[in-house]
Motif scaffolding. Structure first.
Motif, PDB file in Angstrom:
ATOM      1  N   HIS A  35      13.395  28.354  54.898  1.00  0.00           N
ATOM      2  CA  HIS A  35      13.120  27.011  54.362  1.00  0.00           C
ATOM      3  C   HIS A  35      12.172  26.262  55.300  1.00  0.00           C
ATOM      4  O   HIS A  35      12.595  25.672  56.291  1.00  0.00           O
ATOM      5  CB  HIS A  35      14.455  26.257  54.233  1.00  0.00           C
ATOM      6  N   HIS A  37       8.411  23.806  55.268  1.00  0.00           N
ATOM      7  CA  HIS A  37       7.461  23.103  54.416  1.00  0.00           C
ATOM      8  C   HIS A  37       6.041  23.215  54.943  1.00  0.00           C
ATOM      9  O   HIS A  37       5.790  23.013  56.122  1.00  0.00           O
ATOM     10  CB  HIS A  37       7.846  21.631  54.289  1.00  0.00           C
ATOM     11  N   LYS A 177      10.689  27.102  44.490  1.00  0.00           N
ATOM     12  CA  LYS A 177      11.393  25.944  45.054  1.00  0.00           C
ATOM     13  C   LYS A 177      11.263  24.733  44.144  1.00  0.00           C
ATOM     14  O   LYS A 177      10.169  24.421  43.685  1.00  0.00           O
ATOM     15  CB  LYS A 177      10.807  25.605  46.431  1.00  0.00           C
ATOM     16  N   HIS A 244      20.548  23.100  51.665  1.00  0.00           N
ATOM     17  CA  HIS A 244      21.438  22.279  52.516  1.00  0.00           C
ATOM     18  C   HIS A 244      22.898  22.324  52.066  1.00  0.00           C
ATOM     19  O   HIS A 244      23.689  21.466  52.453  1.00  0.00           O
ATOM     20  CB  HIS A 244      20.990  20.802  52.558  1.00  0.00           C
ATOM     21  N   ASP A 317      14.105  23.836  57.603  1.00  0.00           N
ATOM     22  CA  ASP A 317      13.518  22.657  56.963  1.00  0.00           C
ATOM     23  C   ASP A 317      12.380  22.096  57.820  1.00  0.00           C
ATOM     24  O   ASP A 317      12.127  20.890  57.815  1.00  0.00           O
ATOM     25  CB  ASP A 317      14.566  21.566  56.699  1.00  0.00           C
TER      26      ASP A 317
HETATM   27 ZN   LIG Z   1      13.220  20.994  52.716  1.00  0.00          ZN
END
Ligand SMILES: [Zn+2]
Length: 385
Positions: A35, A37, A177, A244, A317
């Protein structure tokens, strides 16, 4: 706050017992950060769009711009002039930092980020906080295949959704996603059925944000983040990863009707995890669950529930672990989820490499002397089968 030029760790950190121990029992080649970005400002021909009105904590444009200035003077000077590129360079440095401590094979799964679409199936840029096209994400991953895999982001209401999915598949996307609340996607809508059918037939997992979203706003359809709305995808045979573990916020208990009482989103995730027929289909990622506003009972529960571990995927993340106010080592120590002795080292690692910080931190989490299983970190197996 930190200097990205320091991506290469000082020896004393790279050789630190805590860092070495973090890799023990893991096959680095299977350790994918599931995960991450991909962001930027769109100053290359990436096609990235950042809504000028965006005011969120994670303002991708501002964040990337800051990184760019911090990167000035680093080894990649020849490439300055592009924030988009500086962001990718920075991720290389960080991956190299991890690989240097753990061995080759470690990769990031980079997420594209779809626009919001209205109910009529038209792109709604005014309500899109940012847009990172599939093509740019794919090309970035292909150009740096040593470091990156990629996940597409396709809105199911698009008239060309199935073509876009097919293109993503051919382009090597390992997942799709969604962030339903920001993108205006109702995962429980029959409009998603053809999409689910494609994902299921092609064994492409769907990574979906569930629970409250604070970093990325957009369409503000919070009810679309309800974990129970994912049953439709699960029943269609799609492998679904709840980002999450839905560890933040509250959603209506729709099993008590459309106006059911609000309960913790995490409890609804838990309810789905207990459904026998969803084993092998429903998964959770543990990205961001060590954040200040997510840690606490939910994090302890994730660590202690050993029977979930085969269904959990680690992710950072990124770039969130680089944001200072969001993560607090001391807070985790105060919750007794981290040994106090680990705190100074983790804080120092963080100054150099937020990816390594996130990884070493999670490898050191303990709750009632239980730890996350090694398999949680070896996520490659989930994507490549
Ligand atoms: Zn994220």
């Amino acid at each position: 706050m930190w200097n990205p030029c320091l991506a290469r760790l000082p020896r004393k950190l790279a050789d630190h017992e805590l860092v070495r121990a973090a890799w023990e029992g893991l096959d680095a080649a299977n350790v994918w950060d599931s995960h991450a970005h991909l962001i930027g400002t769109g100053d290359s021909n990436s096609g990235i769009y950042v809504n000028p009105r965006t005011e969120s904590l994670l303002n991708p444009g501002e964040y990337a711009r800051r990184l760019f200035f911090l990167n000035a003077g680093c080894v990649h000077e020849e490439k300055k002039g592009s924030v988009d590129r500086a962001y990718v360079e920075r991720m290389h440095n960080l991956c190299d930092g991890l690989i240097a401590t753990g061995g080759p094979g470690f990769k990031l799964v980079l997420f594209a980020f779809e626009r919001a679409f209205d109910d009529g199936g038209q792109p709604d840029l005014a309500r899109s906080m940012f847009y990172v096209p599939d093509a740019y994400t794919r090309d970035t991953a292909k150009q740096h295949a040593k470091y990156f895999e990629w996940a597409a982001s396709v809105h199911p209401y698009r008239a060309d959704a199935l073509d876009a999915l097919d293109g993503a598949k051919k382009g090597g996307a390992v997942a799709v996603k969604w962030l339903p609340s920001a993108m205006n996607i109702d995962p429980a809508s029959k409009r998603c059925d053809a999409f689910y059918d494609f994902l299921s037939k092609n064994d492409i997992p769907l990574i979906v944000h569930a629970g409250e979203e604070r970093a990325v706003t957009g369409s503000e359809k919070h009810e679309y983040g309800n974990p129970l709305r994912l049953r439709r995808a699960l029943e269609a045979g799609v492998r679904v990863v709840v980002a999450h573990c839905a560890s933040l916020g509250e959603d209506r208990d729709l099993d008590k009707g459309e106006a059911g009482p609000y309960v913790a989103s995490f409890l609804l995730f838990e309810r789905l995890m207990k459904v026998k027929s969803f084993e092998g289909r429903l998964f959770g990622d543990i990205s961001a669950i060590t954040q200040r506003d997510r840690a606490g009972p939910n994090l302890a529960r994730v660590i202690e529930t050993g029977e979930w571990h085969a269904r959990l995927l680690n992710g950072s993340d990124y770039p969130l672990p680089g944001l200072m106010p969001v993560f607090s080592v001391d807070y985790l120590v105060s919750l007794k989820l981290l040994p106090e002795s680990a705190a100074p080292v983790l804080k120092e690692i963080r100054l150099h490499n937020p990816l390594l910080f996130d990884f070493v931190l999670k490898r050191n989490l303990r709750s009632n002397s239980k730890a996350l299983a090694a398999s949680v970190f070896e996520t490659r197996r989930f994507f490549v089968r």
